[in-house]
Design a protein around this motif. Structure first.
Motif, PDB file in Angstrom:
ATOM      1  N   LYS A 123      -4.457  -0.762  -7.436  1.00  7.64           N
ATOM      2  CA  LYS A 123      -4.949   0.021  -8.016  1.00  7.64           C
ATOM      3  C   LYS A 123      -5.547   1.232  -7.027  1.00  7.64           C
ATOM      4  CE  LYS A 123      -9.166  -2.271  -9.564  1.00  7.64           C
ATOM      5  NZ  LYS A 123     -10.975  -2.517  -9.547  1.00  7.64           N
ATOM      6  N   THR A 149       1.112  -1.248   0.249  1.00 11.62           N
ATOM      7  CA  THR A 149      -0.230  -0.023   0.062  1.00 11.62           C
ATOM      8  C   THR A 149       1.027   1.288  -0.426  1.00 11.62           C
ATOM      9  OG1 THR A 149      -0.251   0.258   2.113  1.00 11.62           O
ATOM     10  CG2 THR A 149      -1.315  -0.926   1.301  1.00 11.62           C
ATOM     11  N   GLU A 181      -4.038   0.857  -3.119  1.00 10.89           N
ATOM     12  CA  GLU A 181      -4.323  -0.567  -2.491  1.00 10.89           C
ATOM     13  C   GLU A 181      -4.729  -0.962  -3.444  1.00 10.89           C
ATOM     14  OE1 GLU A 181      -8.155   0.027  -0.161  1.00 10.89           O
ATOM     15  OE2 GLU A 181      -6.270   1.159   0.564  1.00 10.89           O
ATOM     16  N   ASN A 182      -4.215  -2.645  -3.276  1.00 11.32           N
ATOM     17  CA  ASN A 182      -5.505  -3.901  -4.464  1.00 11.32           C
ATOM     18  C   ASN A 182      -5.166  -3.562  -6.048  1.00 11.32           C
ATOM     19  OD1 ASN A 182      -6.193  -5.445  -1.787  1.00 11.32           O
ATOM     20  ND2 ASN A 182      -7.980  -3.705  -2.068  1.00 11.32           N
ATOM     21  N   GLN A 219      -5.322  -4.824   7.970  1.00  8.12           N
ATOM     22  CA  GLN A 219      -6.851  -4.181   7.499  1.00  8.12           C
ATOM     23  C   GLN A 219      -6.895  -4.269   8.627  1.00  8.12           C
ATOM     24  OE1 GLN A 219      -8.457  -7.290   4.975  1.00  8.12           O
ATOM     25  NE2 GLN A 219      -6.457  -7.142   3.346  1.00  8.12           N
ATOM     26  N   GLN A 248      -5.796  -0.715   5.133  1.00  5.17           N
ATOM     27  CA  GLN A 248      -6.902  -0.877   4.441  1.00  5.17           C
ATOM     28  C   GLN A 248      -8.100  -0.625   6.099  1.00  5.17           C
ATOM     29  OE1 GLN A 248      -6.598  -3.730   0.977  1.00  5.17           O
ATOM     30  NE2 GLN A 248      -4.656  -3.646   1.639  1.00  5.17           N
TER      31      GLN A 248
END
Length: 319
Positions: A229, A196, A226-227, A313, A269
């Motif tokens: 994107k 991230t 993150e992820n 997370q 996140q």
């Protein structure tokens, strides 16, 4: 602070990260008095960085000091050296400048990188070769090549707040694992994690460069990755200036603002469940930035929520 009143031992303690809050303020005031003080700071810092480099032995250090001392003996001076050469900052200002300048020319090579890791609870203040300042959070690491000339570039792991001096011809770059930030002169926060990244602007303008995407950020704008994107969002830039003081000063802070802080400062996140319910709640109070566990507990009690943490997370939901 008058020149004759300055304790040069503070300079060494400041560079080595052993100065307390009052001493840090004294050194910063002294540094901002004139360019000669800044030049001296970076000369002495380069010497200390060299002494700490791998492969430099105590015998080599002492030999170099003896060589420098021989030259200093022939030069006019108002005070004698009180410590070994790597403590030369404890001498009077004239002797410090002369010793640093001579030794600076004798060094065969500088360390490839200066690396600073903050192991302390409070944010660590770092002054860079261009006099830009960085507040490094606990567990965060900053590295850069010593003795900048044209290229202003640092590498960040973790979280830091930057105040960058403007230099139109030489942009300032922060390299992170997932994102680069390019600025001319501004203040902003950046967080670099393994998967991230985040940046939020307090003043000025920055360009966030990600794979296949660039974002231009103005005050109170941020970018999050993150992820795989990235997205651009409105943020609250004033919160991140608080890193300089080492604490958050919450004043009717909403759940969405808290989620933003957890994401930008700590690299989480964050998922907020039933946001329409939680957005009606707020919290106020004074909280140390370094005390993340107490921050989570305070959020849980005051906002009456459950915080579920799994690695990087976080899920926040009503109790």
């Amino acid at each position: 602070m008058e020149e004759q009143d300055f304790d040069y031992n503070l300079l060494v303690r400041f560079i080595e990260g052993n100065a307390d809050a009052r001493e840090k303020e004294q050194v910063m005031d002294w540094l901002h008095q004139n360019e000669q003080h800044k030049q001296l700071y970076f000369q002495v810092k380069d010497i200390l960085d060299y002494a700490a480099a791998p492969g430099v032995t105590a015998a080599e250090t002492e030999q170099r000091w003896q060589q420098v001392s021989a030259r200093l003996a022939a030069a006019p001076a108002t005070a004698k050296v009180l410590y070994p050469w790597y403590r030369v900052a404890a001498a009077v200002a004239v002797l410090m400048i002369l010793a640093a300048a001579i030794l600076y020319t004798w060094l065969p090579a500088r360390p490839a990188l200066v690396t600073i890791l903050n192991k302390d609870a409070a944010p660590k203040v770092v002054m860079l070769p261009d006099s830009s300042q960085v507040w490094l959070l606990k567990g965060s690491e900053l590295s850069y090549a010593p003795g900048w000339e044209k290229e202003r570039k640092v590498t960040l792991k973790g979280t830091a707040f930057f105040e960058v001096n403007k230099h139109t011809e030489h942009p300032f770059t922060v390299k992170m694992q997932q994102m680069d930030i390019i600025v001319l002169g501004t203040s902003f926060i950046a967080n670099s994690g393994a998967a991230t990244a985040a940046a939020a602007v307090s003043d000025g303008m920055v360009k966030a460069v990600l794979p296949g995407k660039e974002w231009t950020l103005k005050p109170d704008e941020g970018v999050f990755f993150e992820n795989g994107k990235s997205s651009k969002q409105v943020v609250h830039g004033s919160y991140y200036r608080m890193m300089k003081a080492g604490y958050f000063d919450f004043n009717n802070t909403t759940m969405s603002e808290i989620a933003e802080i957890l994401q930008v400062v700590y690299g989480y996140q964050v998922t907020v469940r039933q946001p329409e319910v939680l957005q009606q709640r707020s919290m106020s109070g004074h909280m140390a930035i370094s005390d993340e566990a107490s921050l989570h507990k305070a959020i849980s009690i005051i906002m009456h929520v459950e915080i579920i943490k799994d690695g990087q997370q976080i899920i926040i939901q009503p109790k």
